[in-house]
Design a protein around this motif. Structure first.
Motif, mmCIF file in Angstrom:
data_model
loop_
_atom_site.group_PDB
_atom_site.id
_atom_site.type_symbol
_atom_site.label_atom_id
_atom_site.label_comp_id
_atom_site.label_asym_id
_atom_site.label_seq_id
_atom_site.Cartn_x
_atom_site.Cartn_y
_atom_site.Cartn_z
ATOM 1 N N ARG A 69 -7.361 -4.555 7.012
ATOM 2 C CA ARG A 69 -8.018 -4.230 5.742
ATOM 3 C C ARG A 69 -7.008 -4.214 4.602
ATOM 4 O O ARG A 69 -7.256 -4.746 3.516
ATOM 5 C CB ARG A 69 -8.727 -2.877 5.860
ATOM 6 C CG ARG A 69 -9.544 -2.502 4.622
ATOM 7 C CD ARG A 69 -8.752 -1.667 3.662
ATOM 8 N NE ARG A 69 -9.516 -1.425 2.430
ATOM 9 C CZ ARG A 69 -8.976 -1.342 1.239
ATOM 10 N NH1 ARG A 69 -7.683 -1.517 1.062
ATOM 11 N NH2 ARG A 69 -9.725 -1.116 0.192
ATOM 12 N N TRP A 70 -5.839 -3.591 4.805
ATOM 13 C CA TRP A 70 -4.845 -3.522 3.724
ATOM 14 C C TRP A 70 -4.182 -4.878 3.499
ATOM 15 O O TRP A 70 -3.896 -5.242 2.357
ATOM 16 C CB TRP A 70 -3.810 -2.454 4.052
ATOM 17 C CG TRP A 70 -4.340 -1.082 3.799
ATOM 18 C CD1 TRP A 70 -4.361 -0.418 2.600
ATOM 19 C CD2 TRP A 70 -4.958 -0.206 4.743
ATOM 20 N NE1 TRP A 70 -4.952 0.820 2.746
ATOM 21 C CE2 TRP A 70 -5.329 0.983 4.059
ATOM 22 C CE3 TRP A 70 -5.232 -0.289 6.104
ATOM 23 C CZ2 TRP A 70 -5.948 2.057 4.686
ATOM 24 C CZ3 TRP A 70 -5.854 0.775 6.733
ATOM 25 C CH2 TRP A 70 -6.208 1.929 6.031
ATOM 26 N N LEU A 71 -3.931 -5.617 4.556
ATOM 27 C CA LEU A 71 -3.384 -6.959 4.391
ATOM 28 C C LEU A 71 -4.348 -7.831 3.604
ATOM 29 O O LEU A 71 -3.952 -8.551 2.674
ATOM 30 C CB LEU A 71 -3.099 -7.578 5.762
ATOM 31 C CG LEU A 71 -2.642 -9.044 5.760
ATOM 32 C CD1 LEU A 71 -1.342 -9.217 4.982
ATOM 33 C CD2 LEU A 71 -2.488 -9.562 7.194
ATOM 34 N N ARG B 141 -0.615 6.481 -6.324
ATOM 35 C CA ARG B 141 -1.783 5.636 -6.081
ATOM 36 C C ARG B 141 -2.270 5.810 -4.647
ATOM 37 O O ARG B 141 -1.542 6.288 -3.778
ATOM 38 C CB ARG B 141 -1.416 4.163 -6.308
ATOM 39 C CG ARG B 141 -1.075 3.827 -7.754
ATOM 40 C CD ARG B 141 -2.313 3.509 -8.533
ATOM 41 N NE ARG B 141 -2.008 3.068 -9.894
ATOM 42 C CZ ARG B 141 -2.895 2.509 -10.707
ATOM 43 N NH1 ARG B 141 -4.137 2.305 -10.305
ATOM 44 N NH2 ARG B 141 -2.562 2.149 -11.923
ATOM 45 N N LEU B 142 -3.501 5.384 -4.414
ATOM 46 C CA LEU B 142 -4.093 5.281 -3.076
ATOM 47 C C LEU B 142 -4.173 6.610 -2.344
ATOM 48 O O LEU B 142 -4.220 6.660 -1.115
ATOM 49 C CB LEU B 142 -3.321 4.257 -2.228
ATOM 50 C CG LEU B 142 -3.208 2.837 -2.817
ATOM 51 C CD1 LEU B 142 -2.436 1.932 -1.879
ATOM 52 C CD2 LEU B 142 -4.579 2.248 -3.109
ATOM 53 N N GLY C 29 6.370 -1.403 -6.709
ATOM 54 C CA GLY C 29 7.170 -0.624 -5.768
ATOM 55 C C GLY C 29 6.499 0.672 -5.378
ATOM 56 O O GLY C 29 6.395 1.018 -4.192
ATOM 57 N N GLY C 30 6.015 1.427 -6.357
ATOM 58 C CA GLY C 30 5.339 2.682 -6.065
ATOM 59 C C GLY C 30 4.032 2.480 -5.342
ATOM 60 O O GLY C 30 3.672 3.255 -4.433
ATOM 61 N N TYR C 31 3.303 1.439 -5.718
ATOM 62 C CA TYR C 31 1.998 1.186 -5.115
ATOM 63 C C TYR C 31 2.135 0.923 -3.617
ATOM 64 O O TYR C 31 1.417 1.516 -2.791
ATOM 65 C CB TYR C 31 1.351 -0.015 -5.805
ATOM 66 C CG TYR C 31 -0.086 -0.270 -5.424
ATOM 67 C CD1 TYR C 31 -1.122 0.360 -6.093
ATOM 68 C CD2 TYR C 31 -0.413 -1.155 -4.396
ATOM 69 C CE1 TYR C 31 -2.447 0.123 -5.759
ATOM 70 C CE2 TYR C 31 -1.728 -1.394 -4.049
ATOM 71 C CZ TYR C 31 -2.753 -0.756 -4.740
ATOM 72 O OH TYR C 31 -4.053 -0.994 -4.386
ATOM 73 N N ARG D 252 1.976 2.348 2.300
ATOM 74 C CA ARG D 252 2.581 2.612 3.612
ATOM 75 C C ARG D 252 2.116 3.958 4.170
ATOM 76 O O ARG D 252 2.003 4.137 5.388
ATOM 77 C CB ARG D 252 4.101 2.579 3.501
ATOM 78 C CG ARG D 252 4.700 1.177 3.297
ATOM 79 C CD ARG D 252 6.204 1.288 3.096
ATOM 80 N NE ARG D 252 6.892 0.009 3.050
ATOM 81 C CZ ARG D 252 7.091 -0.700 1.938
ATOM 82 N NH1 ARG D 252 6.621 -0.243 0.775
ATOM 83 N NH2 ARG D 252 7.732 -1.848 1.982
ATOM 84 N N GLU D 253 1.831 4.934 3.292
ATOM 85 C CA GLU D 253 1.376 6.239 3.759
ATOM 86 C C GLU D 253 -0.003 6.136 4.395
ATOM 87 O O GLU D 253 -0.307 6.867 5.359
ATOM 88 C CB GLU D 253 1.365 7.225 2.593
ATOM 89 C CG GLU D 253 2.753 7.509 2.022
ATOM 90 C CD GLU D 253 2.701 8.381 0.782
ATOM 91 O OE1 GLU D 253 1.673 9.074 0.585
ATOM 92 O OE2 GLU D 253 3.664 8.373 0.002
ATOM 93 N N ALA D 254 -0.862 5.267 3.869
ATOM 94 C CA ALA D 254 -2.162 5.041 4.511
ATOM 95 C C ALA D 254 -1.982 4.393 5.879
ATOM 96 O O ALA D 254 -2.676 4.733 6.851
ATOM 97 C CB ALA D 254 -3.046 4.178 3.619
ATOM 98 N N LEU D 255 -1.034 3.458 5.985
ATOM 99 C CA LEU D 255 -0.748 2.847 7.279
ATOM 100 C C LEU D 255 -0.209 3.886 8.265
ATOM 101 O O LEU D 255 -0.510 3.830 9.465
ATOM 102 C CB LEU D 255 0.260 1.704 7.114
ATOM 103 C CG LEU D 255 -0.127 0.575 6.151
ATOM 104 C CD1 LEU D 255 0.975 -0.483 6.107
ATOM 105 C CD2 LEU D 255 -1.450 -0.051 6.523
#
Length: 644
Positions: free
Chosen positions: A250-252, A176-177, A221-223, A228-231
């Motif tokens: 934005r993610w929060l 995802r993402l 869990g996977g999402y 975290r990779e975007a962060l």
């Protein structure tokens, strides 16, 4: 001609939903040899591969790449980039579609502004899309001066050389993402990003069966591992401080806090809610410092604090309270002024269907840790909302019902505290007047009026209305620019809507009588229940008889209660016949007027138009009866089939 734009479309089992996509891509205003379309079929098992091959055989600008299923959209998009020959690459999903001029406008805008990334205005058909980002054009946007971070879907135009120079590609595999990782890095490394906000380029569509990938329930869990990779991308290209906190926010806000709010949370199964909450708690504790949540709106701050503290039960209780909060907007005046529709309204929030009240004179105080309980959370939100009432805003948008294209209208508003009783509490009311410009109504159809209010921790939208019947204004239709616009109240909910270039029967022309018409001096004069701008409007008249047709130029000049129609009559050509009369309006359309002109030696006279003949009335009655009989027969047959 060099290829200006390569459109890359990842495809997997779209079924009939790909047809609108194909149609829109082939209908682009760019010359056919100036762009190419690359469909990357990711192992579809329906009849889509054959359908795409047929399109490619008929269209030189279309290429189809077939590959084994890769699990998600990252690899198909990367394959499309590798095959692309265009100066820019545009990504489109197989169940979405483009505005007819999208590629041309986005390309020209990108070249004019030296943009590495071009973000075109989006409309969401059953899907959420950014709103504030497209309030206006941003020729030179950054993550610091514009809310770019609100738009992380890949449906944008990227300069191909830019992608190659920095080696940017989508993460691949079942994940995802992947678009967040790609788009975030593009924003942070681009020399310039341009946002085109005055034309709807991209229509983001929710399928009728809600089977879009983005609507499928995900493994928490996977999402959040992918999140975290975007962060990580943000940390790689920013320094610790306010900018990084703003981007993390934005993610929060979107991926965590908003999922834990009101009906969105309560609609999920109880065990899934808790699983989501636990994963969010881990990310917040691991990655976010106090500066991230501090910039949220008050209600969002409460939820973020509860997530950080691991207090799921309190998050759920707060969501149940928030679910009862809504926006109401009451129209207080709707009238035309020189070709502009002035719409006055008041707006406020309600709780449990009653106006929300707040303690007067509250002072803002920071949220120092999670509230003690639900009552304390509600009290803090109320006090902060009242203390920051001077920041509340109101907007009016018009949204085309079929396409979901929407545009902000100029608005002026005031903030008013209204006493709500003897206990010192007040209602927070916004009173506004918007000026609806018909030039923003870009296509024929029904446009709904929506009010958008930002107050305290909420940003909410609602339809404008209903108004009490006794106070409901009824403005006339107007000839404004190239449109015929009729404001009206929907049934049964009495919301304000605008009928653009479609209506005929509700313009009030049927109330005209021959006595309203004067034909002295060889000129026809007729007052019409239509509003026109101060400088008038040019229309036409069509006169039709067995002897032929005359189309006459005519003019409309404003009057107190409408407009005066005037046209010169060719008297010599009209004698000896009866002429049906129709008004020519933008569209172009001709609307029949309820009288005819009879021309003789004594001049031209208006008489009532004859009604339908007896034979015609008999045919209509027979058709209605036949339809009733057929319908009853079909109902009986269905009932018999059900009994079997």
């Amino acid at each position: 001609m060099p290829v200006k734009v390569s459109v890359v479309v990842p495809v997997y089992n779209p079924g009939v939903y790909i047809e609108d996509c194909i149609t829109s891509l082939l209908a682009q205003s760019l010359p056919p040899d100036a762009y190419e379309v690359i469909f990357v079929d990711d192992g579809s098992t329906d009849d889509t591969p054959a359908r795409l091959d047929a399109v490619a055989a008929a269209e030189p600008r279309v290429t189809v790449v077939h590959q084994e299923n890769s699990g998600w959209s990252g690899r198909p998009r990367n394959v499309g980039i590798a095959a692309a020959r265009g100066e820019y690459v545009m990504f489109v999903d197989n169940d979405d579609y483009l505005g007819d001029e999208a590629l041309e406008r986005m390309y020209d805008y990108g070249v004019a502004n030296g943009a590495d990334v071009v973000v075109g205005k989006m409309a969401g058909k059953g899907r959420g899309v950014p709103v504030e980002l497209f309030r206006r054009n941003h020729p030179r946007a950054t993550v610091e001066n514009a809310p770019l971070i609100d738009s992380l879907t890949p449906h944008k135009m990227f300069r191909r050389a830019f992608l190659d120079d920095i080696g940017l590609r989508f993460p691949e595999g079942r994940r995802r993402l992947e678009d967040h990782v790609f788009v975030t890095e593009a924003y942070l490394r681009a020399a310039n990003v341009s946002v085109l906000g005055d034309y709807v380029c991209y229509y983001h569509v929710r399928r009728d069966d809600a089977s879009n990938a983005g609507f499928q329930r995900f493994d928490p869990g996977g999402y959040f591992k992918n999140l975290r990779e975007a962060l990580d991308v943000v940390e790689r290209y920013t320094e610790p401080g306010p900018l990084r906190d703003r981007l993390f926010r934005r993610w929060l806000r979107v991926e965590m806090v908003e999922r834990m709010r009101a009906r969105r949370l309560l609609a999920l199964p109880a065990d899934y809610r808790r699983e989501l909450f636990e994963e969010m708690h881990q990310v917040v504790v691991e990655r976010f410092g106090p500066g991230v949540a501090a910039g949220l709106q008050p209600t969002q701050q409460v939820i973020a604090a509860l997530i950080t503290a691991g207090r799921y039960d309190d998050v759920e209780a707060f969501a149940e309270w928030e679910a009862g909060i809504a926006l109401t907007a009451v129209p207080e005046g709707v009238a035309w002024e020189n070709g502009t529709l002035r719409v006055a309204f008041s707006a406020e929030y309600t709780s449990a269907a009653e106006p929300m009240t707040f303690a007067a004179g509250a002072a803002p105080a920071p949220l120092d840790g999670p509230p003690e309980d639900l009552a304390a959370a509600i009290a803090w939100v109320g006090a902060d909302t009242a203390a920051r009432f001077d920041r509340a805003t109101a907007d009016l948008l018009v949204r085309e019902r079929a396409s979901a294209a929407q545009y902000f209208q100029p608005v002026e508003f005031t903030r008013q505290e209204v006493a709500a009783g003897d206990d010192g509490r007040v209602r927070l009311v916004l009173r506004a007047t918007a000026a609806v410009d018909p030039a923003t109504l870009t296509r024929a159809g029904v446009w709904d009026a929506l009010v958008r209010v930002r107050l305290g921790g909420w940003t909410k939208e609602c339809r404008l209305g209903p108004a009490p019947r006794s106070a409901r204004p009824h403005p006339s239709a107007a000839l404004a620019g190239d449109h015929v616009v009729l404001p009206y109240w929907t049934s049964p909910h009495a919301h304000l809507a605008l009928d653009v270039d479609r209506t005929t029967g509700r313009l009030g022309l049927g109330t005209l009588t021959p006595d309203d018409v004067t034909t002295s001096g060889g000129r026809l004069r007729l007052p019409l229940p239509l509003h026109v701008p101060r400088d008038g409007a040019e229309v036409s008249l069509r006169l039709t008889s067995s002897r032929g047709t005359h189309e006459l130029p005519a003019g409309l000049t404003p009057q107190v209660s409408g407009a005066l129609l005037e046209a010169a009559l060719p008297l010599g050509d009209l004698r000896g016949a009866t002429w049906r009369v129709a008004l020519g309006v933008p569209g172009p359309r001709f609307l029949a007027l309820p009288f005819v002109l009879r021309a003789g030696v004594g001049g031209v006279h208006a008489v009532r138009a004859p009604g339908p003949s007896a034979l015609r009335r008999l045919v209509r009655r027979a058709r209605r009866r036949l339809g009733t009989v057929v319908g009853r027969t079909a109902t009986r047959l269905r009932a018999r089939a059900g009994r079997r």
